[in-house]
Design an enzyme around this catalytic site. Structure first.
Site: not given
Length: 737
Positions: A103, A264
């Site tokens: 992020h 993920h």
């Protein structure tokens, strides 16, 4: 480094529990009282005074003294040392730190180069309080003991990315490497993140299009909404959003799939209960007693099994702290059906789901697998499906694709490899780094420099043409992602050689003459010396400015350091360089109204900001370039002098001369005619970019300095100093040493 600043389009004021009486007395900016006033704060933020390490601090030199292996060892210890105040899922903070690093880097966008990990902007507002960054404040607090230990030797920007790398490696994944060199910012960037001032508001326009330079589809998100566009669980529409958002962040389809599937593979989402009911204010609005932390959770224990972040809940694999192929195999092994998390967020679970995922805090409990709408998109979109099935069938290919995409994600905003520091820098170079060849020859010395300047001036090229070419080449630099600049001489290559702002026909003739000088100097030498075209371009500009100053009565010498090299067309990604094209360059009085959303004046501030200029530097540069007659297309707008080609302060003298009356030109919007007040005779023409230096009080204050009788010589020296700065903005080989 204070960079990536765009004029504030929306002022967001965040007040920390301030009593109403105090808030009423808070000072306001000019834009509060005068919404149309010009905001010059982006340029003031380039002043070094805000850096507590001082003007002489050299981060590259500090980093070179760092024991990187010792830092990595300390990070590994933190990874598996769970803290009661924020317990680690599965006893491992690795997935949490991967999200932090991702992020931090993932805000990067190609159109203006803003965002990214460089600067460590995740520490500051508004990113610190974005909903997509929920609880990452805790991730950075977990790292504070390491930052405290090593201090100035490692920036927050470097530490966050390095921690993401170590997390991946500790969980069984081999990364491509790591480069240090990210210098920390010391205050928030002023970046346009979207038109809305409400978090999660749609960034698209009324036609459903995402306007440039934005990349994230909703305010406060790094990429896209994991539940689907605006929270609607439509995998097909989500795939469209993913493709556009990731492309605007410099990722193609394969890189996009690799990043999502790789990322993920680890960790879980947190949605134990409703964020609206349980969570307190984000860090930027939390109370002082929270000491910079936000999202205090009043439900249950407030962390661990009761953690709330996105509102989505669960893990993608049965082994969230190791690298496996489970994400892809689970995606295709199961039929996925729509469901809701305990917090009420849309997500997907296997049909007839079994409890196979271990609980993050209680090893005796198990839960079903989970996928986001954006995960299902990788299965239903035809192109993404081709890639995911290929990766599933070829695990080694997937690993390499993820390693490459991760390295690109975390290093894309660092610019060329010349900025890279440390022992873990990959030997391989990549086209997205805008690679430059190494010099395999001896550099020219001071005698050669004098000889070459003389030969350049004898080519018959005018000073104006030489200065225009040097400016066109060097001013492509943008300090937002350190791309562009003269090094590489890419101005002779596609796409730059054909950009309208560069007057292609004239540019071609100048480059041809300079290449002839280069060839004559380089051929048949026995001393091993050579000169690059990129060095000659800057040297030609310097020689021309020295000549222009001499014509005005000043003897100057602009410092010059050789060492630039020339890139090839094969080393230049045409589509990647296309985003560097100036659709507005106030320094050359160029503005393409069809391709700009900012006004000419706002575009000037934006370009000056990308060139890392202060207000005085921008001002003196405009004044000098105008009298040197370097406008694009040969325009005479703003050439407020009767001696064009001489370096003097006439632009400012004539701009501030009250004998001239300015009126809007009937011929073109944004242009003005200057008439003699007594005779009514037309004296000058100018653009809005020119007149703002007499209109805006702050710019006029600087212009008055340079228009003064005692500032003639000061103007010449200040101009040449800023010119030298711009010519060397991309010389990271010098800055790092």
């Amino acid at each position: 480094m204070l960079k990536k600043i765009l004029p504030v389009l929306i002022t967001l004021a965040i007040v920390h529990n301030t009593p109403t009486a105090w808030a009423a007395e808070a000072p306001k900016t000019d834009s509060f009282y005068l919404p149309k006033s010009l905001d010059l704060s982006p340029l003031r933020l380039h002043n070094i005074e805000s850096n507590p390490y001082g003007k002489d601090f050299n981060y590259a030199q500090q980093f070179k003294t760092l024991d990187l292996e010792a830092v990595k060892k300390d990070i590994k210890t933190v990874l598996t040392t769970s803290q009661d105040w924020w317990p680690a899922d599965y006893g491992n903070y690795g997935p949490f730190f991967i999200r932090m690093a991702w992020h931090g880097a993932g805000t990067y966008r190609i159109y203006d180069g803003r965002g990214g990990a460089d600067g460590g902007q995740q520490r500051f507002e508004p990113l610190n309080s974005w909903p997509d960054n929920a609880n990452l404040d805790k991730a950075r607090r977990l790292l504070w003991p390491i930052k405290k230990k090593y201090g100035a030797k490692i920036s927050w920007g470097d530490l966050m990315v390095l921690t993401g790398n170590v997390a991946l490696e500790s969980m069984g994944f081999k990364t491509l490497g790591f480069a240090g060199g990210r210098e920390d910012d010391w205050q928030s960037d002023l970046v346009y993140w979207g038109a809305g001032n409400k978090m999660l508001s749609d960034n698209r326009d009324k036609n459903g299009k995402l306007p440039k330079p934005l990349a994230a589809t909703q305010m406060g998100l790094i990429y896209v909404n994991p539940e689907g566009p605006n929270g609607k669980p439509d995998p097909v529409a989500a795939a469209k959003d993913i493709r556009e958002a990731f492309a605007r962040m410099a990722m193609n389809d394969e890189e996009t799939v690799a990043l999502i599937a790789g990322g993920h593979t680890f960790g879980k989402a947190h949605g134990a209960a409703s964020p609206e009911k349980c969570l307190g204010a984000a860090p930027g609005e939390a109370g002082l007693e929270q000491q910079g932390l936000g999202w205090a959770n009043k439900c249950g224990s407030g962390n661990g099994k009761d953690t709330i972040t996105s509102g989505l809940e669960g893990a993608w694999t049965t082994d969230p702290t190791h690298f496996t192929m489970q994400y892809l195999s689970n995606l295709y092994k199961h039929e996925w059906v729509l469901t809701k998390s305990p917090a009420g967020a849309w997500q997907w679970k296997p049909k007839n789901a079994a409890n196979v995922v271990p609980d993050a805090t209680d090893p005796t409990k198990f839960h079903p697998l989970m996928m986001f709408t954006t995960d299902i998109a990788l299965k239903v979109d035809p192109e993404y499906k081709k890639i995911t099935t290929r990766f599933l069938e070829n695990p080694e290919e997937f690993k390499m694709a993820f390693a490459r995409a991760w390295f690109k994600l975390t290093h894309r905003d660092m610019g060329p490899a010349a900025r890279y520091l440390g022992d873990e820098v990959p030997k391989e170079t990549f086209i997205w780094q805008d690679p430059l060849p190494a010099a395999n020859y001896k550099m020219i010395d001071s005698a050669d420099i004098s000889e070459l300047k003389d030969k350049i001036l004898k080519t018959g090229l005018s000073d104006t043409k030489l200065i225009k070419t040097a400016w066109a080449s060097a001013s492509t630099f943008r300090g937002t992602d350190f791309r562009g600049g003269d090094n590489g001489a890419r101005i002779r290559l596609a796409p730059q050689k054909d950009w309208p702002v560069n007057d292609p026909a004239e540019l071609h003739s100048v480059l041809a003459a300079l290449m002839e000088v280069q060839n004559n100097f380089n051929k048949d030498r026995s001393d091993g010396k050579k000169v690059s075209l990129s060095d000659l371009i800057v040297l030609g500009g310097n020689a021309a400015i020295e000549d222009a100053a001499k014509k005005a009565g000043y003897n100057i010498s602009i410092p010059f350091t050789p060492g630039r090299t020339d890139a090839s067309q094969e080393e230049t990604d045409v589509s990647s360089f296309a985003v560097l094209e100036p659709t507005a360059d106030g320094f050359r009085n160029y503005y393409d109204a069809k391709r700009n959303t900012l006004s000419p004046i706002a575009s000037l501030i934006d370009r000056a900001n990308k060139l890392e200029l202060t207000v005085p530097e921008m001002t003196v540069l405009i004044g000098g370039l105008r009298v040197l007659d370097v406008n694009s297309g040969g325009s005479k707008a703003g050439v407020l002098t009767n001696t064009p080609g001489q370096l003097n302060n006439n632009f400012f003298v004539n701009l501030l001369d009250m004998s001239t009356k300015w009126t809007k030109s009937p011929k073109a919007e944004g242009y003005f005619d200057g008439y003699d007040r007594k005779t009514g005779k037309l004296k000058w023409t100018a653009s809005s970019v020119d007149l703002v230096f007499g209109s805006n009080p702050e710019l006029r204050a600087v212009a008055e300095v340079y228009a003064s009788d005692d500032a003639k010589e000061k103007f010449v020296h200040d101009f040449t100093k800023v010119w030298e700065k711009v010519m060397n903005l991309d010389r990271f080989d010098i800055k790092n040493n």
